[in-house]
Structures are given as C-alpha cells and as structure tokens.
Design a protein around this motif. Structure first.
Motif, PDB file in Angstrom:
ATOM      1  N   SER A 139      -3.651   1.914   6.539  1.00 16.79           N
ATOM      2  CA  SER A 139      -3.828   1.773   7.979  1.00 16.79           C
ATOM      3  C   SER A 139      -5.170   2.348   8.419  1.00 16.79           C
ATOM      4  O   SER A 139      -5.703   3.241   7.775  1.00 16.79           O
ATOM      5  N   SER A 187      -4.279  -3.254  11.775  1.00 16.94           N
ATOM      6  CA  SER A 187      -3.201  -2.369  11.319  1.00 16.94           C
ATOM      7  C   SER A 187      -1.925  -2.567  12.133  1.00 16.94           C
ATOM      8  O   SER A 187      -0.819  -2.487  11.605  1.00 16.94           O
ATOM      9  N   PHE A 209      -1.107  -4.222   1.911  1.00 21.02           N
ATOM     10  CA  PHE A 209      -1.419  -4.566   3.294  1.00 21.02           C
ATOM     11  C   PHE A 209      -2.498  -3.602   3.749  1.00 21.02           C
ATOM     12  O   PHE A 209      -2.251  -2.398   3.823  1.00 21.02           O
ATOM     13  N   ALA A 250       5.701  -5.441   1.281  1.00 20.98           N
ATOM     14  CA  ALA A 250       4.450  -4.854   0.824  1.00 20.98           C
ATOM     15  C   ALA A 250       4.785  -3.646  -0.031  1.00 20.98           C
ATOM     16  O   ALA A 250       5.835  -3.018   0.149  1.00 20.98           O
ATOM     17  N   LEU A 279       5.350   1.887   0.434  1.00 23.82           N
ATOM     18  CA  LEU A 279       6.491   1.477   1.233  1.00 23.82           C
ATOM     19  C   LEU A 279       7.798   1.880   0.546  1.00 23.82           C
ATOM     20  O   LEU A 279       7.900   1.802  -0.691  1.00 23.82           O
ATOM     21  N   PHE A 293       0.640   0.271   2.092  1.00 25.13           N
ATOM     22  CA  PHE A 293       0.093   0.015   3.427  1.00 25.13           C
ATOM     23  C   PHE A 293      -1.098   0.940   3.640  1.00 25.13           C
ATOM     24  O   PHE A 293      -0.990   2.155   3.451  1.00 25.13           O
ATOM     25  N   MET A 349       0.737   4.229  10.902  1.00 24.31           N
ATOM     26  CA  MET A 349       1.388   4.768   9.708  1.00 24.31           C
ATOM     27  C   MET A 349       2.563   5.651  10.109  1.00 24.31           C
ATOM     28  O   MET A 349       3.662   5.531   9.552  1.00 24.31           O
ATOM     29  N   ILE A 392       5.491  -5.628   8.739  1.00 28.85           N
ATOM     30  CA  ILE A 392       6.381  -4.805   7.904  1.00 28.85           C
ATOM     31  C   ILE A 392       7.686  -4.529   8.649  1.00 28.85           C
ATOM     32  O   ILE A 392       8.776  -4.648   8.094  1.00 28.85           O
ATOM     33  N   LEU A 417      -0.176  -5.647  10.855  1.00 32.67           N
ATOM     34  CA  LEU A 417       0.476  -5.390   9.569  1.00 32.67           C
ATOM     35  C   LEU A 417       1.746  -4.573   9.782  1.00 32.67           C
ATOM     36  O   LEU A 417       2.771  -4.825   9.154  1.00 32.67           O
ATOM     37  N   ARG A 418       1.636  -3.595  10.699  1.00 32.64           N
ATOM     38  CA  ARG A 418       2.814  -2.781  11.006  1.00 32.64           C
ATOM     39  C   ARG A 418       3.945  -3.669  11.526  1.00 32.64           C
ATOM     40  O   ARG A 418       5.082  -3.571  11.075  1.00 32.64           O
TER      41      ARG A 418
END
Lengths: 270, 271
Positions: A89, A71, A39, A84, A237, A87, A95, A78, A74-75
């Motif tokens: 970011s 980002s 990701f 994933a 992850l 990651f 993050m 998740i 994507l966060r």
C-alpha cells in the motif's frame, strides 16, 4: 423449431470448451511454478515490475503476478473477495483498514519504502509555473488524486500545511483546489495527464519522475517543511495459501536487492 | 448428453422444461445482480446518501448533461436520419455505417480518440488552444463524449421510423400545395413522433450511462465532469453507500427508460 434450443446450448458448450481450454493451457505453462499474486500501489508500477523480474531470476520456481492500481482500489478489491498473497500500500490507512478487518497476517506488516511528493509540470511549462505559489493562480489546470487515493490524500495534507503558513496564506488551499480540473484514482493517471500536456501541473510522488519521462515532465520540488513522507507498508494476506513464499518475497523488498531498485526509482529507505 | 434430450426429445414436456430452464437461467443471471444492490443498503442509508454532495452533484450533472446531449442529438440527428431515409445519394450506405461506428467502438477508445482530437495538444484542440479555448476536462467534454457514443441510437431509430412511413403522406400534402418544411413539421413529424421519442430515450439512457469516454476525455471532477457512473466508480473506493445509492438511481431510471420506450413504440404500431 427443433434447432431452437440447440443454438444456445451450442454457444454455451463452446464457451465452456474455450474457458476450460484457457484454464488448462495456463495451468500447464506455469505448472511447476508457484504463482505469487502481488497487489501493489500504482506508484510502485515501475519499481515492482523490475523487482518481480529480479526476484523471478533469483527464484526460478516463483512467478510473480502483479496488479497495480490505487491503494484504495486494491483495498476495495480485496474487501470484495479478490485473491492476493501480498498487498503493498502507498499509505498506512488502507493497510490498517484491511488489518482491522482481519484480512492481513498482522505480524507481516512492515514498512519497505518511503516517498516524497513533488509538483510536476509538462516540458515547456505552458502555464509558466516556477513556484508553488503559481499553483494558486486562477486558470491553472491542476490534476491531483481523489481524496481516497493516497496521493490525493497526501497532496491535501501538504496544501493544508501550506495554508497554515503565512507565506502562502489561509486562502491558498482553496485557491489551489479551485484550479483542479480532474481528480484521478491513481497517481499514474495524474502523471499521464501532465505528460500528455493536458494539465499545467500535477501533484505526484518524487518516484514518478523517472529517467524514462524526464524529457516530458519536470519537477518543482516541495520544501521539506511542507512535504509529507509517504509510508509504504507491505503485508501478507491472511487468505494467502502460499504464506511462506509470500513472506519470503516481502522480506526481499527490504534487502539490498529490493532497496537498490526502489532507490533507483526515487524511493527512500524505510 | 442433456442437449440431445432437449433437441430430439419426443415429448413436448422435455422441450418445455428445457426452454423454461434456459429462459429462467438468463433471467436470473440478469435480475439477481440488480436485486442484490437493493439488499446492500437500507432505505435510511439510501436517503442519507443524498446529503452527500458527491451524490447530489453527480445526479444533477448527469441529468443536465444527458439532457443537453439528447436535445443536440435530436436537432442534428433528425435531419440526418430524414436525409438518409428519403434521399438516395452516392455513399449513403457508407455514411450510415460510419454513423453506427460509435456503437461498436469501445468507449475507452472513443475517449482517447476525443482527447487526441480536442485535447490541448490534439488535432483540433491544439488549434483552439491558441485562441484560449480548451474543451477537454470541461462539462462540454462530458457532453461531447455522450453525444459521440449515443448519437447512433437515435439516428438508427429515427431513420427506421421515417422509412416505415409511407411516402404517400408527403406526396398527398405536397399535391395539396404544402411546401417542404411545413409538410415535415405538420404532417411527417407527428406521424413518426413515437419512434423519434423512443430513439431519443434510448440515446438519453446511453448518455446517462456513459463512463469510459467521459473519464478519459473529461476527467473526474465533482460537480464539473463527475457524472453518476464516474461517481459510482470513485465512491466504490471510499464510500460504498454513495456508490450503491447512485447505482440504484440509475437502475430506477433504466427501468423507466425501458417502460417508456416500449410504451412509445407500441403507440407507433397502433397508429
């Protein structure tokens, strides 16, 4: 009437067969490879696509599956259970948020790139923007990121810095924000709007101006005194079932191989 | 196979069980996700979310734009539906099919198409920009996207309502000396009112839910082009409470829409 139940059942079975067929096919073609799901922040789209290709060439047993988005998006994905392995970011905020929820392998988190911001204008520069002051001119059509996407967050930090400088004045930030015609959820959408000529200017990363789009957009640099350094942390992850492979890929980003590609796209060494 | 049991089962019991299962499964699939939203937020959080200007702005913008879209659709769609219901002309069926196109065109495609037409560098937008007029990324663009995607809902329903109406009413009115316009407004319109209202409500609901075409053609700016669906999408990446609050508001509106449409259409059947 006896057909009544047959139709939905047939449809259901058909869907089930199609689905199982798809899964089977996919599993077959990649059966000897390890899928690594990465990701990555939207600003990494170009660089990470190239890096994935290089990495696959170096490691024929690995297949990189990339997912590019803001980002913050994507966060959220998740957090809501998306799978994933890695990651990447575009800021430390998202993050850290995942780390604090125990979703990351904490010892893997490290910076692999930095970036700076720039103002871009479409070729022909319809609003005749030559300095950063022009962004505050009423009627300028400006596109930035939302406050949650890293590029939008960074852009607001820069505007705030400039407003604190007497050369621009305290009203600068508000005047510029008043000109925003759209807030995008990824930097790639900001670039697209400017590239299409729909916006007069956008605030993006320096890495977004690439050899491919240099004929459609041009840069108006932001001086270092006002610019921010965007920091890109990467991490594995906690849920990754391919921990060793994921760590290996992550460490590749900081090798010469990874850094050369990142530098080609305008990223700065961490 | 279980399937053969349902289809060829001799007892009505098995069939009823199967029917119940299919209906129940579908119902659960639709209702559980809707209910799940209600479980993710407390009443206090729901109410507190309204103090977020993003929620408030989106709500107002959505209601205003969807209302304007609906009124525009009624004004333009009603004569079109009437013409296509009562007047035969060459190509009428083609016109009808073309008006239905937005129903099947993916909204993202509609958004891109609108941008390529009315954007600053677009087919018509480029010309208008020469006069200092820009449409894309304004509230007007939101309304245009909504009209584009929701106009077929009204026109279809309106045409069906006009067609169901026996022409004998118009003929009687005309034979009694009434001219076209008064006949339409005082005789025909009241008779098909329920159908038209139902169609307008459906269009309103579709306009309220518009997402894809709007974000592409009108952009995403709080208070100007960020309607409820766009705010839900944006807030999901930051303040999920705001996202859920807006979703719940839309769900409540949707329930009202369905109830109103059913009520209106039942009234029409009765008269």
């Amino acid at each position: 009437m006896k057909q009544f139940l047959g139709i939905p059942l047939a449809v259901f079975l058909l869907i089930a067969i199609i689905l199982s067929g798809c899964v089977g096919e996919q599993a077959q073609s990649e059966k000897n490879k390890t899928d690594l799901t990465v990701f990555a922040a939207a600003s990494l789209t170009g660089a990470m696509t190239d890096i994935a290709k290089d990495y696959e060439a170096l490691h024929p047993d690995v297949h990189i599956v990339t997912n590019f988005d803001g980002s913050q998006a994507l966060r959220t994905q998740i957090e809501q259970g998306a799978y994933a392995d890695v990651f990447l970011s575009a800021n430390t905020k998202h993050m850290n948020a995942l780390r604090d929820q125990g979703l990351m392998e904490n010892d893997t988190i490290s910076l692999f790139a930095r970036n700076k911001l720039t103002v871009i204008v479409p070729v022909g520069n319809p609003a005749n923007i030559t300095t950063l002051k022009d962004l505050a001119r009423p009627g300028t059509r400006l596109v930035i990121g939302t406050k949650d996407v890293p590029i939008g967050d960074y852009a607001r930090q820069i505007l705030k810095k400039m407003a604190n400088d007497s050369a621009y004045g305290s009203g600068y930030q508000d005047a510029v924000l008043k000109n925003v015609m759209s807030e995008e959820t990824t930097v790639t959408f900001v670039v697209a709007k400017v590239q299409l000529g729909e916006a007069d200017a956008g605030i993006v990363y320096e890495s977004d101006v690439t050899p491919e789009n240099r004929d459609k957009i041009s840069m108006i640099p932001i001086p270092d005194t006002f610019n921010v350094i965007a920091e890109y942390p990467g991490g594995v992850l906690a849920q990754s079932g391919k921990n060793a492979e994921a760590r290996k890929f992550l460490s590749y980003l900081t090798t010469d191989g990874g850094q050369t590609v990142l530098a080609r796209y305008g990223f700065i060494r961490p | 196979m279980a399937g053969s049991l349902f289809i060829h089962g001799k007892t009505g019991m098995g069939r009823r069980l199967g029917a119940g299962l299919v209906v129940g499964l579908l119902l659960a699939f639709i209702l559980i996700p809707i209910l799940a939203l209600f479980f993710r937020i407390s009443l206090a959080e729901f109410i507190a979310s309204f103090s977020d200007p993003m929620v408030w702005n989106a709500l107002v913008l959505s209601l205003v734009t969807a209302s304007i879209s609906t009124v525009t659709i009624i004004l333009i769609g009603t004569p079109v539906a009437w013409i296509n219901a009562r007047h035969d002309y060459p190509g009428r069926e083609i016109v009808d099919t073309l008006i239905d196109l937005p129903l099947v065109i993916p909204p993202a495609v509609a958004g891109l198409a609108l941008l390529m037409t009315f954007g600053r560098t677009g087919l018509i937008g480029g010309f208008l920009y020469g006069f200092g007029i820009s449409i894309a990324f304004t509230t007007l663009a939101v309304i245009m996207a909504q009209i584009f995607v929701s106009v077929p809902f009204y026109v279809r329903q309106a045409r069906a309502s006009f067609e169901q109406l026996d022409p004998v009413y118009e003929q009687a009115a005309r034979s009694l000396g009434s001219t076209t316009a008064p006949t339409f407004f005082s005789i025909i319109l009241p008779l098909v009112k329920s159908g038209l209202i139902a169609g307008a409500i459906m269009s309103f609901a579709r306009a309220l839910g518009e997402f894809g075409a709007t974000i592409m053609f009108a952009g995403n700016f709080q208070g100007r082009t960020q309607t409820m669906p766009l705010a839900i999408y944006t807030a999901m990446q930051g303040d999920i409470d705001a996202s859920i609050t807006l979703s719940l508001v839309l769900i409540l509106i949707s329930f009202m829409v369905i109830a109103l449409v059913k009520f209106q259409l039942r009234r029409e059947v009765r008269c």
